[in-house]
Enzyme design. Sequence first.
Site, PDB file in Angstrom:
ATOM      1  N   SER A  15       3.821  -2.201  14.059  1.00 27.21           N
ATOM      2  CA  SER A  15       3.937  -1.331  12.878  1.00 27.21           C
ATOM      3  C   SER A  15       2.646  -0.549  12.658  1.00 27.21           C
ATOM      4  O   SER A  15       1.587  -0.912  13.169  1.00 27.21           O
ATOM      5  CB  SER A  15       4.283  -2.160  11.643  1.00 27.21           C
ATOM      6  OG  SER A  15       3.404  -3.243  11.514  1.00 27.21           O
ATOM      7  N   GLU A  17       0.300   1.622   9.664  1.00 29.35           N
ATOM      8  CA  GLU A  17       0.061   1.849   8.230  1.00 29.35           C
ATOM      9  C   GLU A  17      -0.630   3.200   8.026  1.00 29.35           C
ATOM     10  O   GLU A  17      -1.562   3.551   8.747  1.00 29.35           O
ATOM     11  CB  GLU A  17      -0.826   0.725   7.682  1.00 29.35           C
ATOM     12  CG  GLU A  17      -1.145   0.890   6.213  1.00 29.35           C
ATOM     13  CD  GLU A  17      -1.889  -0.311   5.650  1.00 29.35           C
ATOM     14  OE1 GLU A  17      -1.432  -1.456   5.853  1.00 29.35           O
ATOM     15  OE2 GLU A  17      -2.925  -0.103   5.006  1.00 29.35           O
ATOM     16  N   ASP A 109      -6.590  -3.326  -5.470  1.00 25.67           N
ATOM     17  CA  ASP A 109      -8.046  -3.349  -5.646  1.00 25.67           C
ATOM     18  C   ASP A 109      -8.500  -2.051  -6.289  1.00 25.67           C
ATOM     19  O   ASP A 109      -8.995  -1.161  -5.606  1.00 25.67           O
ATOM     20  CB  ASP A 109      -8.721  -3.466  -4.263  1.00 25.67           C
ATOM     21  CG  ASP A 109      -9.114  -4.880  -3.948  1.00 25.67           C
ATOM     22  OD1 ASP A 109      -9.180  -5.705  -4.877  1.00 25.67           O
ATOM     23  OD2 ASP A 109      -9.362  -5.147  -2.768  1.00 25.67           O
ATOM     24  N   LYS A 167       3.038 -17.330  -2.953  1.00 26.18           N
ATOM     25  CA  LYS A 167       3.667 -16.011  -2.760  1.00 26.18           C
ATOM     26  C   LYS A 167       4.900 -16.136  -1.863  1.00 26.18           C
ATOM     27  O   LYS A 167       5.908 -15.483  -2.093  1.00 26.18           O
ATOM     28  CB  LYS A 167       2.678 -15.024  -2.109  1.00 26.18           C
ATOM     29  CG  LYS A 167       1.488 -14.674  -2.974  1.00 26.18           C
ATOM     30  CD  LYS A 167       0.753 -13.410  -2.503  1.00 26.18           C
ATOM     31  CE  LYS A 167      -0.323 -13.669  -1.495  1.00 26.18           C
ATOM     32  NZ  LYS A 167      -1.266 -12.536  -1.334  1.00 26.18           N
ATOM     33  N   PHE A 218     -15.607  -0.918   4.366  1.00 29.40           N
ATOM     34  CA  PHE A 218     -14.448  -1.806   4.119  1.00 29.40           C
ATOM     35  C   PHE A 218     -14.885  -3.264   4.208  1.00 29.40           C
ATOM     36  O   PHE A 218     -14.450  -4.106   3.443  1.00 29.40           O
ATOM     37  CB  PHE A 218     -13.346  -1.589   5.163  1.00 29.40           C
ATOM     38  CG  PHE A 218     -12.603  -0.290   5.053  1.00 29.40           C
ATOM     39  CD1 PHE A 218     -12.559   0.424   3.866  1.00 29.40           C
ATOM     40  CD2 PHE A 218     -11.904   0.219   6.151  1.00 29.40           C
ATOM     41  CE1 PHE A 218     -11.868   1.621   3.779  1.00 29.40           C
ATOM     42  CE2 PHE A 218     -11.213   1.420   6.064  1.00 29.40           C
ATOM     43  CZ  PHE A 218     -11.196   2.118   4.873  1.00 29.40           C
ATOM     44  N   HIS A 266       0.141  -4.982  13.423  1.00 26.74           N
ATOM     45  CA  HIS A 266       0.193  -3.909  12.418  1.00 26.74           C
ATOM     46  C   HIS A 266      -1.108  -3.111  12.543  1.00 26.74           C
ATOM     47  O   HIS A 266      -2.206  -3.684  12.380  1.00 26.74           O
ATOM     48  CB  HIS A 266       0.279  -4.551  11.024  1.00 26.74           C
ATOM     49  CG  HIS A 266       0.373  -3.599   9.880  1.00 26.74           C
ATOM     50  ND1 HIS A 266       1.523  -2.919   9.558  1.00 26.74           N
ATOM     51  CD2 HIS A 266      -0.547  -3.217   8.951  1.00 26.74           C
ATOM     52  CE1 HIS A 266       1.325  -2.173   8.484  1.00 26.74           C
ATOM     53  NE2 HIS A 266       0.068  -2.329   8.094  1.00 26.74           N
TER      54      HIS A 266
HETATM   55  P1  FAD Z   1      -3.297 -11.949  -4.784  1.00 23.62           P
HETATM   56  O1  FAD Z   1      -2.376 -12.632  -3.840  1.00 23.62           O
HETATM   57  O2  FAD Z   1      -2.877 -11.843  -6.205  1.00 23.62           O
HETATM   58  O3  FAD Z   1      -4.703 -12.705  -4.689  1.00 23.62           O
HETATM   59  C1  FAD Z   1      -5.860 -12.197  -5.346  1.00 23.62           C
HETATM   60  C2  FAD Z   1      -6.827 -13.342  -5.610  1.00 23.62           C
HETATM   61  O4  FAD Z   1      -6.314 -14.165  -6.656  1.00 23.62           O
HETATM   62  C3  FAD Z   1      -7.020 -14.269  -4.400  1.00 23.62           C
HETATM   63  O5  FAD Z   1      -8.355 -14.674  -4.387  1.00 23.62           O
HETATM   64  C4  FAD Z   1      -6.089 -15.432  -4.705  1.00 23.62           C
HETATM   65  O6  FAD Z   1      -6.514 -16.620  -4.071  1.00 23.62           O
HETATM   66  C5  FAD Z   1      -6.166 -15.514  -6.211  1.00 23.62           C
HETATM   67  N1  FAD Z   1      -4.939 -16.013  -6.845  1.00 23.62           N
HETATM   68  C6  FAD Z   1      -3.669 -15.713  -6.486  1.00 23.62           C
HETATM   69  N2  FAD Z   1      -2.798 -16.332  -7.330  1.00 23.62           N
HETATM   70  C7  FAD Z   1      -3.550 -17.021  -8.235  1.00 23.62           C
HETATM   71  C8  FAD Z   1      -3.253 -17.843  -9.370  1.00 23.62           C
HETATM   72  N3  FAD Z   1      -1.993 -18.090  -9.738  1.00 23.62           N
HETATM   73  N4  FAD Z   1      -4.292 -18.361 -10.074  1.00 23.62           N
HETATM   74  C9  FAD Z   1      -5.574 -18.130  -9.734  1.00 23.62           C
HETATM   75  N5  FAD Z   1      -5.912 -17.351  -8.644  1.00 23.62           N
HETATM   76  C10 FAD Z   1      -4.918 -16.808  -7.925  1.00 23.62           C
HETATM   77  N6  FAD Z   1      -4.800  -2.553  -1.970  1.00 23.62           N
HETATM   78  C11 FAD Z   1      -4.380  -1.462  -2.639  1.00 23.62           C
HETATM   79  O7  FAD Z   1      -4.894  -1.166  -3.720  1.00 23.62           O
HETATM   80  N7  FAD Z   1      -3.361  -0.673  -2.129  1.00 23.62           N
HETATM   81  C12 FAD Z   1      -2.745  -0.950  -0.950  1.00 23.62           C
HETATM   82  O8  FAD Z   1      -1.827  -0.229  -0.526  1.00 23.62           O
HETATM   83  C13 FAD Z   1      -3.178  -2.098  -0.217  1.00 23.62           C
HETATM   84  N8  FAD Z   1      -2.589  -2.443   0.950  1.00 23.62           N
HETATM   85  C14 FAD Z   1      -2.974  -3.600   1.599  1.00 23.62           C
HETATM   86  C15 FAD Z   1      -2.313  -3.977   2.773  1.00 23.62           C
HETATM   87  C16 FAD Z   1      -2.677  -5.134   3.453  1.00 23.62           C
HETATM   88  C17 FAD Z   1      -1.945  -5.525   4.719  1.00 23.62           C
HETATM   89  C18 FAD Z   1      -3.741  -5.949   2.941  1.00 23.62           C
HETATM   90  C19 FAD Z   1      -4.167  -7.197   3.670  1.00 23.62           C
HETATM   91  C20 FAD Z   1      -4.391  -5.586   1.764  1.00 23.62           C
HETATM   92  C21 FAD Z   1      -4.022  -4.423   1.080  1.00 23.62           C
HETATM   93  N9  FAD Z   1      -4.641  -4.026  -0.121  1.00 23.62           N
HETATM   94  C22 FAD Z   1      -4.228  -2.893  -0.783  1.00 23.62           C
HETATM   95  C23 FAD Z   1      -5.787  -4.801  -0.652  1.00 23.62           C
HETATM   96  C24 FAD Z   1      -5.351  -5.880  -1.687  1.00 23.62           C
HETATM   97  O9  FAD Z   1      -4.784  -5.266  -2.824  1.00 23.62           O
HETATM   98  C25 FAD Z   1      -6.604  -6.657  -2.055  1.00 23.62           C
HETATM   99  O10 FAD Z   1      -7.027  -7.447  -0.979  1.00 23.62           O
HETATM  100  C26 FAD Z   1      -6.581  -7.440  -3.373  1.00 23.62           C
HETATM  101  O11 FAD Z   1      -7.928  -7.818  -3.677  1.00 23.62           O
HETATM  102  C27 FAD Z   1      -5.769  -8.721  -3.343  1.00 23.62           C
HETATM  103  O12 FAD Z   1      -4.451  -8.466  -3.214  1.00 23.62           O
HETATM  104  P2  FAD Z   1      -3.380  -9.658  -3.000  1.00 23.62           P
HETATM  105  O13 FAD Z   1      -2.074  -9.020  -3.033  1.00 23.62           O
HETATM  106  O14 FAD Z   1      -3.735 -10.471  -1.832  1.00 23.62           O
HETATM  107  O15 FAD Z   1      -3.660 -10.491  -4.332  1.00 23.62           O
END
Ligand code: FAD
Length: 288
Positions: A15, A17, A109, A167, A218, A266
């Site tokens: 894939s 991105e 982020d 998740k 990054f 990816h």
């Molecule tokens: P989460 O899974 O919510 O985790 C965030 C933090 O919170 C982690 O440290 C986790 O351990 C902690 N956590 C999770 N659940 C809990 C809970 N219940 N209680 C306490 N702590 C908890 N960012 C963008 O803005 N736009 C994009 O399009 C984008 N695309 C991405 C694509 C990929 C493949 C990847 C790997 C990252 C991408 N990101 C993007 C970056 C991402 O948004 C960041 O890494 C962000 O900091 C964390 O996102 P997450 O979805 O992993 O968050």
Amino acid sequence: MKISEIIAKQGKSLSFEFFPPKTPIGEDRLLERINKLEAFSPSFVSFTQHAGRNTLEKTKHIVRKVHDVANLTVMPHITCADPRRVELQQVIDYYKESGIENILALRGDPEEYEPGIFDGETHFRYATDLVKFVATYNTFCIGVAVYPEGHMESANLAIDTAYTKKKIDEGAEFGITQMFFENYYYYEMVDRFEQAGIKVPIIAGIMPIIDFAKVERFSEISGVELPIPLITKFEEAQPDDVLQMGIELASEQCLDLWENGVRYFHFYTLNRGDAVTEILNNLASTFS
Ligand code: FAD
């Protein structure tokens, strides 16, 4: 088609991105690049949605456009940062009506943390909450972000794994990794996940280094390790050599992953198709 079904059928996945282009000319150029990359029969293409930078409309537009004009499975990224919870339903409805079947659910982020963001009220707090919400549609195959070195806010890898499991338990069917440059981080993460009972496919996120300064930035933001020999090599390189070095490095990384049984890749294209094309040409005999 749902990505989980594609992966189950093909036993592998490839894939690309992209981020949404800012201008109509940028859009035309991107569509040309995507058109060329179609030759590699990607399992899907995905579009980022930069939290807090008002790219939601641009992401919605390009997702719909590529879905309509190309013979490709298209996946939008959605973040908890943008839209707010009250608008989320409209966004998901839009993707559903557009025939989109896959969503990457992320926390996001944002560059600046405005008041109320991730408070759990105006915005969902964690990606888990978003997964749970999207799963209520019973329409989408949901993917999530995973971190070979652990998310930089996670206190340790065990906690990181536990929240990742949450998740998946809420309905995510695959993970895509953050970029990494030492493959053992990926292998160790997969072992951790297996021990924790995470059984979904984990797609390796590959970042070809075509702009070293950007990758360094990054890496600072995300806490991803850049190995010292890699830094030295790129810092000492002539500017004209960087593209070829990045292509070779990513080709070697993918080859090692493949030889160790990884079948899901990816590519973070940064909207440049040239490097990925060369990497895939280098790997053609292996990947076929
Ligand atoms: P989460 O899974 O919510 O985790 C965030 C933090 O919170 C982690 O440290 C986790 O351990 C902690 N956590 C999770 N659940 C809990 C809970 N219940 N209680 C306490 N702590 C908890 N960012 C963008 O803005 N736009 C994009 O399009 C984008 N695309 C991405 C694509 C990929 C493949 C990847 C790997 C990252 C991408 N990101 C993007 C970056 C991402 O948004 C960041 O890494 C962000 O900091 C964390 O996102 P997450 O979805 O992993 O968050």
